[in-house]
Design a protein around this motif. Structure first.
Motif, PDB file in Angstrom:
ATOM      1  N   GLU A  83       0.817  -1.219   0.000  1.00  8.04           N
ATOM      2  CA  GLU A  83       0.000   0.000   0.000  1.00  8.04           C
ATOM      3  C   GLU A  83       0.851   1.269   0.000  1.00  8.04           C
ATOM      4  O   GLU A  83       0.335   2.363  -0.182  1.00  8.04           O
ATOM      5  CB  GLU A  83      -0.936   0.008   1.212  1.00  8.04           C
ATOM      6  N   ARG A  84       2.151   1.117   0.227  1.00 10.76           N
ATOM      7  CA  ARG A  84       3.046   2.275   0.286  1.00 10.76           C
ATOM      8  C   ARG A  84       3.549   2.617  -1.110  1.00 10.76           C
ATOM      9  O   ARG A  84       4.189   1.808  -1.779  1.00 10.76           O
ATOM     10  CB  ARG A  84       4.224   1.963   1.195  1.00 10.76           C
ATOM     11  N   LEU A  85       3.253   3.840  -1.552  1.00 11.34           N
ATOM     12  CA  LEU A  85       3.646   4.277  -2.882  1.00 11.34           C
ATOM     13  C   LEU A  85       5.149   4.501  -2.982  1.00 11.34           C
ATOM     14  O   LEU A  85       5.806   4.805  -1.981  1.00 11.34           O
ATOM     15  CB  LEU A  85       2.926   5.576  -3.241  1.00 11.34           C
ATOM     16  N   HIS A  86       5.670   4.353  -4.176  1.00 10.88           N
ATOM     17  CA  HIS A  86       7.062   4.714  -4.460  1.00 10.88           C
ATOM     18  C   HIS A  86       7.181   6.228  -4.226  1.00 10.88           C
ATOM     19  O   HIS A  86       6.224   6.971  -4.436  1.00 10.88           O
ATOM     20  CB  HIS A  86       7.380   4.359  -5.913  1.00 10.88           C
ATOM     21  N   PRO A  87       8.336   6.726  -3.776  1.00 11.61           N
ATOM     22  CA  PRO A  87       8.489   8.164  -3.529  1.00 11.61           C
ATOM     23  C   PRO A  87       8.113   9.048  -4.730  1.00 11.61           C
ATOM     24  O   PRO A  87       7.552  10.136  -4.543  1.00 11.61           O
ATOM     25  CB  PRO A  87       9.973   8.311  -3.181  1.00 11.61           C
ATOM     26  N   ILE A  88       8.380   8.607  -5.945  1.00  8.06           N
ATOM     27  CA  ILE A  88       7.985   9.395  -7.124  1.00  8.06           C
ATOM     28  C   ILE A  88       6.467   9.450  -7.224  1.00  8.06           C
ATOM     29  O   ILE A  88       5.888  10.516  -7.481  1.00  8.06           O
ATOM     30  CB  ILE A  88       8.593   8.798  -8.421  1.00  8.06           C
ATOM     31  N   GLN A  89       5.798   8.326  -7.016  1.00 10.15           N
ATOM     32  CA  GLN A  89       4.338   8.302  -7.075  1.00 10.15           C
ATOM     33  C   GLN A  89       3.735   9.225  -6.016  1.00 10.15           C
ATOM     34  O   GLN A  89       2.816  10.001  -6.304  1.00 10.15           O
ATOM     35  CB  GLN A  89       3.824   6.876  -6.873  1.00 10.15           C
ATOM     36  N   GLN A  90       4.267   9.153  -4.806  1.00 13.39           N
ATOM     37  CA  GLN A  90       3.753   9.982  -3.718  1.00 13.39           C
ATOM     38  C   GLN A  90       3.987  11.457  -4.005  1.00 13.39           C
ATOM     39  O   GLN A  90       3.109  12.296  -3.785  1.00 13.39           O
ATOM     40  CB  GLN A  90       4.396   9.592  -2.385  1.00 13.39           C
TER      41      GLN A  90
END
Length: 167
Positions: A83-90
């Motif tokens: 459920e944790r997005l990649h830093p770029i996605q976030q």
């Protein structure tokens, strides 16, 4: 002529039979049901179909599936850790770096690949110092992302999101 190939997409192994003229994009979308990479221009000019192919960003609309038998492919959908997005996605979410979202999967994969290239010291057309470390200025980020088009014009927010993810 049909050929059996194997692909590993987002960590999942797949075996499929494809015509030798089938693009990697069509094999993923039409045969495997993986719809994260988008078909935009179908000429390698818009970047909507960008994925990480064996660790490097690639436009899949120009790649023949048979040429990548055994390849490791990561799409934007495969970058998140549960459920944790990649830093770029976030960062794209935080900076409103998307509007219609059509280009977003390609933008995400291109940004991840671009950061790896910069970290490896690969210069771009605008890199001022070719001696090693690459400083990711707004101009540098924009140049490196220039192969990914956004019809909505969210470029300023995309660059800001990437700049924040670098931090």
């Amino acid at each position: 002529m049909d050929v059996e190939i194997g692909l590993r997409v987002d960590g999942e192994p797949h075996r499929l039979v494809v015509d030798t003229r089938t693009t990697l994009l069509d094999a993923m979308r039409e045969r495997l049901g993986i719809t994260s990479p988008k078909k935009g221009c179908d000429h390698g000019q818009c970047g909507a179909c960008t994925v990480l192919l064996d660790g490097r960003r690639a436009t899949t609309c120009l790649a023949l599936a048979v040429a990548h038998d055994g390849a490791e492919i990561v799409t934007a959908a495969g970058l998140a850790d549960g459920e944790r997005l990649h830093p770029i996605q976030q960062a794209l979410l935080d900076h409103d770096g998307l509007q219609c979202g059509y280009c977003t999967p390609g933008q995400v994969c291109s940004a991840v690949g671009m950061l790896a290239e910069a970290e490896a010291g690969w210069p771009s057309h605008v890199t001022a110092d070719l001696s090693g470390a690459v400083e990711l200025t707004d101009e540098e980020i924009a140049e490196r992302m220039s192969g990914n088009l956004c019809r909505c014009g969210a470029y300023a927010n995309i660059v800001a999101a990437i700049r924040e993810a670098v931090r």
